[in-house]
Design a protein around this motif. Structure first.
Motif, PDB file in Angstrom:
ATOM      1  N   VAL A  70       0.845  -0.915   0.076  1.00 18.70           N
ATOM      2  CA  VAL A  70      -0.057   0.183  -0.251  1.00 18.70           C
ATOM      3  C   VAL A  70       0.954   1.676  -0.696  1.00 18.70           C
ATOM      4  N   PRO A  71       0.755   1.898  -1.141  1.00 21.31           N
ATOM      5  CA  PRO A  71       1.871   3.175  -0.697  1.00 21.31           C
ATOM      6  C   PRO A  71       1.272   3.945  -0.127  1.00 21.31           C
ATOM      7  N   GLU A  72       2.357   5.144   0.505  1.00 20.65           N
ATOM      8  CA  GLU A  72       1.883   5.959   1.325  1.00 20.65           C
ATOM      9  C   GLU A  72       1.008   6.731   0.882  1.00 20.65           C
ATOM     10  N   GLY A  73      -0.056   7.155   2.340  1.00 22.13           N
ATOM     11  CA  GLY A  73      -0.855   7.873   1.666  1.00 22.13           C
ATOM     12  C   GLY A  73      -2.185   7.656   0.914  1.00 22.13           C
ATOM     13  N   VAL A  75      -5.704   6.235  -0.386  1.00 24.74           N
ATOM     14  CA  VAL A  75      -6.965   6.022  -0.100  1.00 24.74           C
ATOM     15  C   VAL A  75      -7.590   4.795  -0.939  1.00 24.74           C
ATOM     16  N   PHE A  76      -8.186   3.707  -0.033  1.00 23.54           N
ATOM     17  CA  PHE A  76      -8.671   2.559  -0.919  1.00 23.54           C
ATOM     18  C   PHE A  76     -10.717   3.002  -1.470  1.00 23.54           C
ATOM     19  N   LEU A  86      -3.281  -4.826  -4.392  1.00 27.37           N
ATOM     20  CA  LEU A  86      -1.921  -4.026  -3.942  1.00 27.37           C
ATOM     21  C   LEU A  86      -0.497  -5.497  -3.951  1.00 27.37           C
ATOM     22  N   PHE A  87      -0.811  -6.442  -2.516  1.00 25.17           N
ATOM     23  CA  PHE A  87       0.060  -6.632  -1.857  1.00 25.17           C
ATOM     24  C   PHE A  87       0.968  -7.570  -2.792  1.00 25.17           C
TER      25      PHE A  87
END
Length: 459
Positions: A70-73, A75-76, A86-87
């Protein structure tokens, strides 16, 4: 990198969703306890590790974090399987980086990779590292066979214009000579988004497994004979190390699964033999509110004793008057010691989601099932339990209605067909306990796995 010790160092990489990491950890705990001279590095996401390692681990077992991708920031958006995608996109590189970090910290080269087969790219990683790859499959063997045969299924059935063919029964799929309903195949094989990250992962997994010398499986000899024959004869050897509820009954690193803080067993002691419906849908399974009410109405109409493992957040969907009536005949709690509950003489049927672990726990207790599949491979598990093993019935239409649930309860508990289901469950119970016994086949397979892990060397 030079080893500071000649002892083996096993990297264990888990798929950090649903019951996958917990099942794999149970196996690793038994191996680590039996091989104190082997170091086990267990990899899953930080969030998954937090729930798994809530108590001190074994001295030769240490948790390491995999990136959740999951990139920083970020939003799902709420799209299905977004976290899984993402994983998996981090995939190979994330696992490679984590393994290298553990090697540096512990001072021992990795001697083999033990992984969830969903991490299909670990076969390539093991090859690049010059070590053995040990996939550990914890769902049903039937689903493993289906994923291996995905191309055969798609080429034979086609992948276009399938709408309306869900009820079609086909008999060409290896492991299902008696036939299988197309709509009960796992999502991503024929139905659903075949281009999704999850569907592509399953397809690639089926193609990658022949790289493994063997696959350790959560099953026992004689349970899924046709699927076993297909796998053994076509691409790899199976090591039966299940059922895990008997061979690896409790993890050494988390909360005890035998806790009975809500007095379930004492309550069961006051009930008549084989009279209670036990109800549980796993940690990730959630029913729609109307189905919860329909199931509750069926239990109330039958005035049937029941023990229901249900979260407090879901109980609010039950009308107050209905809950009051139900409390006179049953017990609703947020947690149960499931294995002990199923083994209790008062339990006559298990109403569940057809998760594979739940099916195994039920048949090893000799208890027939009523099932309502919710997601993943549970549709296939339900078909196997009902039509192959013949220990279960699926609720009419695949959803709970009051009348359909009453009919299922009557069939299992009052009619002759229910007696046959009980006899079949008892037969598999005997096979399972024999396999997990001192000289049983699953015990011998665990010894084989342990020996293999101890003998691996870095090339």
């Amino acid at each position: 990198m030079a080893d500071s010790s000649p002892h083996q160092h096993v990297a264990v990489l888990a798929f950090p969703f649903a019951s996958h990491p917990g099942s794999l950890l149970r196996i690793v705990c038994r191996l680590a306890a039996s091989a104190p001279d082997v170091t086990f590095s267990f990899y899953t996401t930080a969030e998954s590790n937090k729930s798994l390692f809530s108590a001190p681990a074994l001295p030769n077992l240490k948790a390491f974090h995999l990136s959740d991708g999951v990139p920083e920031g970020y939003v799902f958006s709420g799209k299905p399987q977004e976290a899984i995608s993402l994983f998996l996109e981090a995939g190979y590189q994330s696992c490679k980086k984590a393994v290298q970090a553990a090697e540096a910290e512990i001072g021992r080269r990795i001697s083999c990779l033990m992984t969830d087969p969903f991490l299909w790219f670990c076969g390539d990683l093991a090859e690049d590292m010059g070590v053995a790859w040990i996939p550990v499959w914890t769902p049903a063997l039937s689903s493993l066979s289906v994923h291996f045969n995905t191309d055969l299924i798609r080429d034979t059935v086609g992948i276009n214009a399938l709408a309306g063919r869900e009820d079609e029964i086909v008999k060409f799929i290896p492991g299902f000579s008696g036939g299988i309903r197309l709509g009960d195949l796992p999502g991503g094989v024929l139905f659903g988004n075949l281009d999704s990250t999850f569907a592509v992962m399953l397809h690639k997994m089926g193609k990658a497994l022949p790289k493994a010398k063997f696959v350790a499986v959560n099953s026992f000899e004689g349970l899924e004979s046709e699927a076993s024959e297909d796998i053994n004869s076509n691409f790899t050897k199976l090591l039966y190390i299940g059922p895990l509820n008997l061979t690896c009954p409790a993890p050494a690193t988390g909360p005890s699964s035998f806790s009975d803080e809500y007095g379930c067993l004492k309550w069961l002691d006051s009930q008549k033999p084989a009279s209670v419906a036990y109800i549980a849908f796993g940690t990730a399974g959630t029913l729609a509110p109307d189905e919860l009410v329909a199931l509750a109405n069926a239990l109330e109409a039958r005035a049937m004793p029941f023990l229901w493992s249900i979260k407090d957040s879901l109980k609010k969907h039950l009308p107050e008057k209905l809950s009051e009536k139900m409390n006179r005949t049953g017990k609703m709690v947020p947690w149960t010691p499931q294995a002990q509950v199923l083994a209790h003489v008062s339990v006559g049927v298990f109403i569940t989601h057809f998760g594979w672990n739940s099916i195994l726990e039920s048949i090893t207790a000799g208890v027939p099932l009523i099932g309502r599949p919710i997601f993943a491979e549970q549709q296939l598990n339900g078909w196997v339990a009902e039509h192959v093993l013949r220990v279960a019935v699926k609720v009419e239409g695949g959803v709970f209605t009051k009348d359909g649930t009453i009919r299922a309860l009557d069939l299992v508990l009052l009619e002759g067909e229910g007696k046959k289901l009980k006899e079949n469950a008892e037969w598999f119970k005997e096979l399972a306990h024999k396999a997990a016994g001192k000289n049983g086949t699953s015990t011998q397979s665990f010894d084989t796995l342990l020996k293999f892990v101890r003998e691996q060397k870095v090339l």
